[in-house]
Structures are given as C-alpha cells and as structure tokens.
Design a protein around this motif. Sequence first.
Motif, PDB file in Angstrom:
ATOM      1  N   THR A  48     103.122  46.406  93.484  1.00 25.56           N
ATOM      2  CA  THR A  48     102.828  44.958  92.513  1.00 25.56           C
ATOM      3  C   THR A  48     102.546  43.962  92.980  1.00 25.56           C
ATOM      4  N   ILE A  49     101.455  43.247  91.934  1.00 28.59           N
ATOM      5  CA  ILE A  49     100.272  42.821  92.483  1.00 28.59           C
ATOM      6  C   ILE A  49     100.607  41.607  91.301  1.00 28.59           C
ATOM      7  N   PRO A  50     100.080  40.217  91.558  1.00 29.90           N
ATOM      8  CA  PRO A  50      99.901  39.697  90.278  1.00 29.90           C
ATOM      9  C   PRO A  50      98.301  40.355  89.124  1.00 29.90           C
ATOM     10  N   ARG A  51      98.834  40.330  87.802  1.00 30.08           N
ATOM     11  CA  ARG A  51      97.577  40.458  86.661  1.00 30.08           C
ATOM     12  C   ARG A  51      95.805  40.334  87.510  1.00 30.08           C
ATOM     13  N   LYS A  52      96.344  39.089  87.721  1.00 24.98           N
ATOM     14  CA  LYS A  52      94.247  38.555  88.240  1.00 24.98           C
ATOM     15  C   LYS A  52      94.026  39.258  89.272  1.00 24.98           C
ATOM     16  N   ARG A  53      94.891  39.370  90.478  1.00 30.84           N
ATOM     17  CA  ARG A  53      94.452  40.150  91.099  1.00 30.84           C
ATOM     18  C   ARG A  53      93.745  41.724  90.930  1.00 30.84           C
ATOM     19  N   LEU A  54      93.720  42.713  89.808  1.00 30.31           N
ATOM     20  CA  LEU A  54      93.492  44.341  89.863  1.00 30.31           C
ATOM     21  C   LEU A  54      92.453  44.299  90.233  1.00 30.31           C
ATOM     22  N   ALA A  55      91.457  44.204  89.936  1.00 30.87           N
ATOM     23  CA  ALA A  55      89.843  44.080  89.720  1.00 30.87           C
ATOM     24  C   ALA A  55      90.010  43.844  91.844  1.00 30.87           C
ATOM     25  N   GLY A  86     100.720  45.267  86.856  1.00 29.26           N
ATOM     26  CA  GLY A  86     100.609  45.098  88.071  1.00 29.26           C
ATOM     27  C   GLY A  86     100.905  45.408  88.801  1.00 29.26           C
ATOM     28  N   ASN A  87     101.502  46.920  88.056  1.00 31.95           N
ATOM     29  CA  ASN A  87     102.437  47.745  89.187  1.00 31.95           C
ATOM     30  C   ASN A  87     101.332  48.692  89.021  1.00 31.95           C
ATOM     31  N   LEU A  88     101.010  49.720  90.624  1.00 31.04           N
ATOM     32  CA  LEU A  88      99.910  50.298  90.984  1.00 31.04           C
ATOM     33  C   LEU A  88     100.388  51.539  91.323  1.00 31.04           C
ATOM     34  N   HIS A  89      99.283  52.783  91.515  1.00 32.05           N
ATOM     35  CA  HIS A  89      99.649  53.448  91.361  1.00 32.05           C
ATOM     36  C   HIS A  89      98.361  54.592  91.923  1.00 32.05           C
ATOM     37  N   PRO A  90      97.784  53.887  92.862  1.00 35.43           N
ATOM     38  CA  PRO A  90      97.107  54.978  93.374  1.00 35.43           C
ATOM     39  C   PRO A  90      97.439  56.760  94.553  1.00 35.43           C
ATOM     40  N   LEU A  91      96.887  56.822  93.614  1.00 35.19           N
ATOM     41  CA  LEU A  91      96.851  58.715  93.956  1.00 35.19           C
ATOM     42  C   LEU A  91      95.504  58.304  95.795  1.00 35.19           C
ATOM     43  N   ILE A  92      96.067  58.594  96.923  1.00 36.67           N
ATOM     44  CA  ILE A  92      95.539  59.503  98.019  1.00 36.67           C
ATOM     45  C   ILE A  92      95.390  60.391  98.075  1.00 36.67           C
ATOM     46  N   LEU A  93      94.452  60.945  98.294  1.00 33.86           N
ATOM     47  CA  LEU A  93      93.756  62.601  98.398  1.00 33.86           C
ATOM     48  C   LEU A  93      93.752  63.674  99.548  1.00 33.86           C
ATOM     49  N   ALA A 129     100.069  40.770 100.173  1.00 31.71           N
ATOM     50  CA  ALA A 129      98.694  39.655 100.573  1.00 31.71           C
ATOM     51  C   ALA A 129      97.927  38.816  99.922  1.00 31.71           C
ATOM     52  N   MET A 130      97.933  39.988  98.495  1.00 30.67           N
ATOM     53  CA  MET A 130      97.519  38.901  97.076  1.00 30.67           C
ATOM     54  C   MET A 130      98.765  38.492  96.734  1.00 30.67           C
ATOM     55  N   GLY A 131      99.864  38.668  97.198  1.00 31.91           N
ATOM     56  CA  GLY A 131     101.069  37.728  96.298  1.00 31.91           C
ATOM     57  C   GLY A 131     101.717  38.740  95.727  1.00 31.91           C
ATOM     58  N   GLY A 132     101.724  40.461  95.902  1.00 32.18           N
ATOM     59  CA  GLY A 132     102.741  41.350  95.683  1.00 32.18           C
ATOM     60  C   GLY A 132     103.758  41.937  96.413  1.00 32.18           C
ATOM     61  N   THR A 133     104.473  42.966  96.247  1.00 33.90           N
ATOM     62  CA  THR A 133     105.343  43.576  97.053  1.00 33.90           C
ATOM     63  C   THR A 133     104.076  44.936  97.204  1.00 33.90           C
ATOM     64  N   VAL A 134     105.186  45.719  98.189  1.00 32.27           N
ATOM     65  CA  VAL A 134     105.526  46.888  98.412  1.00 32.27           C
ATOM     66  C   VAL A 134     105.942  48.029  97.411  1.00 32.27           C
ATOM     67  N   THR A 135     106.385  47.372  96.665  1.00 33.31           N
ATOM     68  CA  THR A 135     107.410  48.726  95.763  1.00 33.31           C
ATOM     69  C   THR A 135     107.452  47.926  93.936  1.00 33.31           C
TER      70      THR A 135
END
Length: 508
Positions: free
Chosen positions: A366-373, A399-406, A431-437
């Motif tokens: 999870t990251i702050p919304r402003k750091r999505l890009a 701001g909850n990311l779900h990157p799927l690494i193939l 580092a962008m101010g978010g969390t690991v989950t």
Amino acid sequence: MNAPQPLQALASADAAASDLLQKKERQRAVVAALQAVLPAQALLWHDEDTTPYECDGLTAYRQRPLVVALPETEGQVQAVLKTCHDLGVPVVARGAGTGLSGGALPHALGVTLSMARFNRILKVDALARTATVQCGVRNLAISEAAARYGLYYAPDPSSQIACTIGGNVAENSGGVHCLKYGLTLHNVLQVRGYTVQGEPITFGGLALDAPGYDLLPLVVGSEGMLAVTLEVTVKLVPKPKLARCIMASFDDMRKAGDAVAAVIANGIIPAGLEMMDKPMTAAVEDFVHAGYDLTAEAILLCESDGTPEEVAEEIQRMSDVLRASGATAIAVSRDEAERLKFWSGRKNAFPASGRISPDYMCMDSTIPRKRLADILLAIADMEKKYGLRCANVFHAGDGNLHPLILFDANDPDQLHRCELFGADILETSVAMGGTVTGEHGVGIEKLGSMCVQFSAEENAQMLGIKAAFDPAGTLNPGKVIPTLQRCAEGGKMLVRGGRLAFPELERF
C-alpha cells in the motif's frame, strides 16, 4: 560447490535417514494421540492424502504437513488444540486455502487444522442487520443468505466465491468496494474461537462496546497467530437502490494516477475505484470480454451507489473530474448487466493472468494515492531489471497495489528473480511512505520485507503480543513476525527449490 566426498555423502545420508525416522516416530505419536479425540475419517497422514494441503494460493512454496485434522464439532477443535499443546506440536489453522502470502503454509512437523466443515450460517438478524456464521462459510454465501432481506455483506475480495470468513478475519481482507464500506475489520462485530491451549475466547461483542480491552482489532488481521476462529458475527448493509460504474481510459499512467487523487480530493468517496494497466487490461479482455479499451495505458473503474438521485449527481461529478484529469474516453454503465460486465474483468484479473503465464506471484503493498504513478513507473523499470513481466491491478482508491509478477516456478532462476522483484516492490512501497501489505497479509512471503519496514524494537513488541497469547509459539509458527536473527541475515527467505526448510525457522 564441490561434490561431497564418499564419507561425507555417507554421513549426510545417515543424517537424512535419522531425521526421517524421527519424523515418522513423531507422526505415529501425534496420530495416536489425535485418534483418541477424532473419528477415523477426520484424520489424514499419508502423503497422498496430505499433499493437497501443502500450499495455499501462494503456490511457489510448498510443504506437506505431518498430519491433517478435519474436526466437525467445536469440542473436537478444542480437543485437537489441547492434545497438540500437551505434545508441543505446532498447529496451523486453514480455511479455503485461497490466501496469497503463505499464511496457511503447513509446518513439516505440525498439524494442519482444516476448518472446512464449519460451513453453517447460524443466524441472519434482519432487524439488527447482522449475520452470525461459522468460520468456514464462504464470503459470498453471506450476501446470498441476506439477499432475501435486502441486505448484503460489503467486503468483497476477488476470491469471494471461494474464500471463507475465517480466512477474511485472519487477513483483514478487503475487496473492490472497501474504499467506501471498509475492510473486514470495519464490518465485524465479534469473533469467537479458541486459544492454542484450547481455552474459549471472544473478541468484540454485539453491543456498541465490549467490556475490557478492545482486542477485536488485534485478532482481525493476526493471520491465525493468536487464536483459532470458530464463529464470526458480521455487519450487513442495505443493498443500494442503484449502482452505476464509469470506465475511464487514459493514455498516460501518470494522468490516471493523478485522476485517482483528484477524485478523492474533490470530496468524492466512490463505492469502488480500481485501476488496471495495459497488460492487465489485455489479459482480462481476452478472458471475459468485458469491453475494455485495449488502446489505453490504464483504465479506471469508478462506481457510485445509493438512490438514483445520489448516483446521478456523483456520476456527473466524477465524470467531470476524470475529464479534467485527462481521460480520453468515458463510458457509463447503462444497466445492471453492463455494470457487472465492467466489473467482471476486474474480478477475474487473477485467473486471466494464469492464462498467460505458468505461474504468477501476486504482491500486495500500500502506498499514498499521490504516488500511484511513481510506483507503476518504478515497477516498469524493475521488469527490465529482473527480466520478468508484471501486470498491475489494484484498489486505486486506497492505494492498495496488486502487481502480478509472471514467471515459471519450474525454473529456479525465474523463481529467484521473482522473489527479488517482489521484495523490490515492497521495499520501494515503504520508501514511498507505504506499507508491505494491504490485505493479503505477511505470511512467509514478506518476512524479509518486515525487516525493512519495522525496527528491531517494533518487531520485538509484536513478538511480545504473540507470546501473550501463545507462549510456546506453536500456533502458526514461522509466520508474519521476523526475529532479530532473520533481520540480521538480511531478511532472506529460507527457500530451497520452492520449499521452506521449516526446521531452520525460528521459534515464532
């Protein structure tokens, strides 16, 4: 590494044989003890029977349990826990096995406690707007049971057709509508279960407040480390009179990310606000034919629900914000069938990814919304760095990311690069101010990344909470909280060929 010399090889073989003998002896002792408290059909220990339990949704790591127990009554659950506690045997509770961080990965010398048979909806109280269900009830089944009263259960993970409420409590699961309606924590009133010693315990209550310390937020999201959940009382909410969804296309990832922040900044809290990048859009469109714009670099799904008047106003406001943010195309669902069609792609993102790659590892940060890009551009650079593809889908509103690494798990080098890729995403998120989950938990997948986010003192405090409930550390050991030793070793996963070497894991 040099090949072992003959004498070294013999010594190694002798040690392996001794370990196997000790394991078999331990298995016989555990089985004999559990046979005294469980019927024959509720106990599995042969390899061919326990193999289906060797992993959860995170299939890169596997480990067969020593024994699988399938109790049918609360008394049997209590008896299993007391027996294992007396023997000092680890216990790992398991629901539907849909978790994505290895939280239900078995212990090689322990008992996997399957809660699959606790699948009854005990009560739906339309007046109080609550439902009391056993831990093995599927998420979607709650809404199906409440539908006759015009109610439903709001948290809706993509796996809701299969995942169970007990697992949702363990991971504090969310879903595409968690932005407006909250995560599991915000929709649960009471959790009842047993401690590792087999003692009954209740968290929360049915009234506005419960006596004593408020421990409900502690157990929700604790990943099965503090207690075994048997029964959950959840809140129900009225089904909205109308729901409509906007599908907005963007020709630039940064414009799409900025649009998410702009929607929230304008005081709008959509029922759902999701983003998919171009690779993910292509994968899901080929799978479900949801009508997605395949030329867009990113698409946003923005939903409004409520009365027809409320929805009309909010749809117009969101459309204005999205256009001002650079949307190249905007489509609004005309009816319920089209709305569900828009969402079908998002809900099927994971299976769609499985069609284009032998394996995938779904990250969750999870990251702050402003750091999505910023994070998406960073992930694009990581694809080149690690030589692996990544498709992105996430709960953009919070701001909850779900990157799927193939990748291909049969290739040890690809698995290694995938692990490094995933750790890089998590570290960059911190580092962008978010969390690991955000909602998938730590499990065994993110133990190293916990060392990045939390200090030794903070990890020690979490271990202290764990010890307060489980002094011997036998309930779901080796998960969630890294020890000082692990962090000192750089937080590296103890993985060999995709299998965790559990005897080397620390006590907790």
